[in-house]
Design a protein around this motif. Structure first.
Motif: not given
Length: 451
Positions: A303-332
């Motif tokens: 929830p954004p700060v503006v408009g948020s309610a006094a409630a415990i959040q049941p779910t939350a989600r994030a998108r992550l970006n991992l940069r992988v250097p040479p010498g490291m397998d991206a799938t692993r």
């Protein structure tokens, strides 16, 4: 023609470079029909096709790739008297990032505007400036190009939809070359001749944390009821240590860097770091941005700060970006990130992880005649020795080129030095970089033919 003659010709061509770049920047060639009409990309593709026809390319065609975008292909044979000449493939892309927040731009995004000696506009550097680099080098050489040339300019690189990546293996015979100039990078700093020799790969995930069936009043239930957003914050905090090093279980940070240094003061300026804010990690800047894994939180659903309610959040989600250097397998590396998030989830919360795209890192082989010729060309163009740098970003096409043409030398270069702010508002290019890099490219084509 010698270096002085080429330099004079390029200097005389710079007014045309500005005019042409202004025309090309004016096309809103974002390869996403939800944001801009596809006709904008079509017009940019035709502009590229027509202008390379003017510098001697034939067999020009607009090739529709697997994602529906159009790539410009063409060929130009070596000048008479150069039988058995080597073949060089020239690469760039005409599509651009969306302008993002228009109010953050100091100048109109799709109108090339000069300020303080730089040319501003979306795509001025990435990658339309590199298209003008190619054209200017070839205009300066005129009819005397001593190598066979092939051209591929794609139209969906910024969207990452893989149109050209699918096309290259299918048309390997058409695109085969001895050297491939991937012109979608730049110098370590303006005036510092640089070739990019490594690229980090990437591995993205979306993590969803669930703890309750619905929102619950924080006054009545807070303290005992598990908070999905707090659980997610706990998990995300475990991805870095107190110094800012990425700390994903199973990923080693012991990746050394042997190329050029990236001075911390310069990096602070390039990265727009606020006064008093520390740089991250216990390695050098070059190690941190080119040779070590790095995780970034791209977005959080809560929830954004503006408009948020006094409630415990049941779910939350994030998108992550991992940069992988040479010498490291991206799938692993992606496997390790998934396992780490699952292992650190507190309180028995439910964790669902969606694996998004991943791409392998790249390391160029630099011992061949093309790199030797480029080093000579850069030295003549800039008056100083060429250095090597890494690139924190990913160009999956480089791995496709390497897998399809294992004997070809792949060279990453261009006009996109750090001050260009590519992908951000107020993108710009230093016209002196276009001039110097066009001279370096012209000299390279001469020197490579002679090796």
């Amino acid at each position: 023609m010698g270096v002085d003659g080429l330099r004079d010709k390029i200097s005389a061509l710079m007014p045309r470079v500005r005019t042409d770049l202004a025309e090309l920047v004016a096309y809103r060639s974002v390869a996403d029909p939800r944001q801009f009409p596809p006709e904008e990309c079509d017009s940019a593709a035709n502009w590229v096709k027509d202008h390379f026809a003017e510098v001697g390319f034939g067999k020009l065609e607009l090739v529709t790739t697997a994602d529906g975008s159009k790539a410009v292909y063409g060929e130009r044979p070596a000048a008479p008297g150069h039988d058995g000449a080597r073949t060089v493939l020239l690469y760039a892309h005409y599509d651009v990032q969306p302008p993002l927040d228009a109010s953050a731009w100091r100048t109109p995004p799709f109108e090339l505007t000069e300020q303080d000696g730089r040319w501003y506009g979306r795509g001025a550097a990435d990658c339309k400036g590199n298209i003008l680099m190619h054209l200017t080098a070839l205009r300066a050489l005129g009819d005397d190009v001593p190598v066979n040339l092939k051209l591929i300019v794609e139209g969906s690189e910024e969207q990452g939809t893989g149109g050209l990546e699918a096309y290259v293996p299918e048309r390997a015979g058409l695109l085969a070359a001895d050297a491939i100039l991937v012109c979608d990078t730049g110098n370590a700093a303006a005036g510092v001749p640089t070739v990019t020799t490594t690229l980090r790969g990437l591995a993205n995930v979306v993590v969803t944390v669930s703890a309750l069936r619905s929102e619950m009043h924080s006054g009545m239930f807070g303290g005992a009821a598990p908070d999905a957003l707090a659980a997610l914050v706990h998990m995300l905090a475990s991805l870095r240590d107190a110094h800012g090093n990425t700390t994903i279980t199973g990923l080693s940070a012991d990746q050394g860097w042997q190329g050029t240094d990236y001075p911390a003061d310069q990096f602070r300026t390039d990265a727009n770091v606020l006064d008093g804010v520390q740089l991250l990690g216990d390695g050098t800047v070059a190690e941190m941005v080119w040779a070590r894994p790095a995780v970034t939180i791209l977005g959080i659903d809560c929830p954004p700060v503006v408009g948020s309610a006094a409630a415990i959040q049941p779910t939350a989600r994030a998108r992550l970006n991992l940069r992988v250097p040479p010498g490291m397998d991206a799938t692993r590396a992606q496997d390790a990130l998934v396992a780490h998030l699952q292992a650190v989830a507190p309180w028995g919360v439910h964790v669902d992880i969606e694996r998004e795209s991943h791409g392998e890192p790249f390391r160029a082989s630099t011992g061949g005649p093309a790199y030797q010729a480029l080093g000579d060309a850069m030295r003549e163009a800039y008056g100083r020795d060429m250095t090597t740098a890494g690139q924190g970003g990913s160009i999956p096409l480089c791995n496709v080129f390497h897998d399809t043409f294992p004997d070809a030398e792949i060279i990453l270069m261009g006009v996109e030095e750090p001050r260009t702010l590519m992908h951000a508002p107020n993108e710009s290019v230093d016209p002196a970089e276009i001039a110097h890099m066009a001279l370096a490219e012209a000299l390279f084509l001469q020197r490579y033919a002679a090796t």
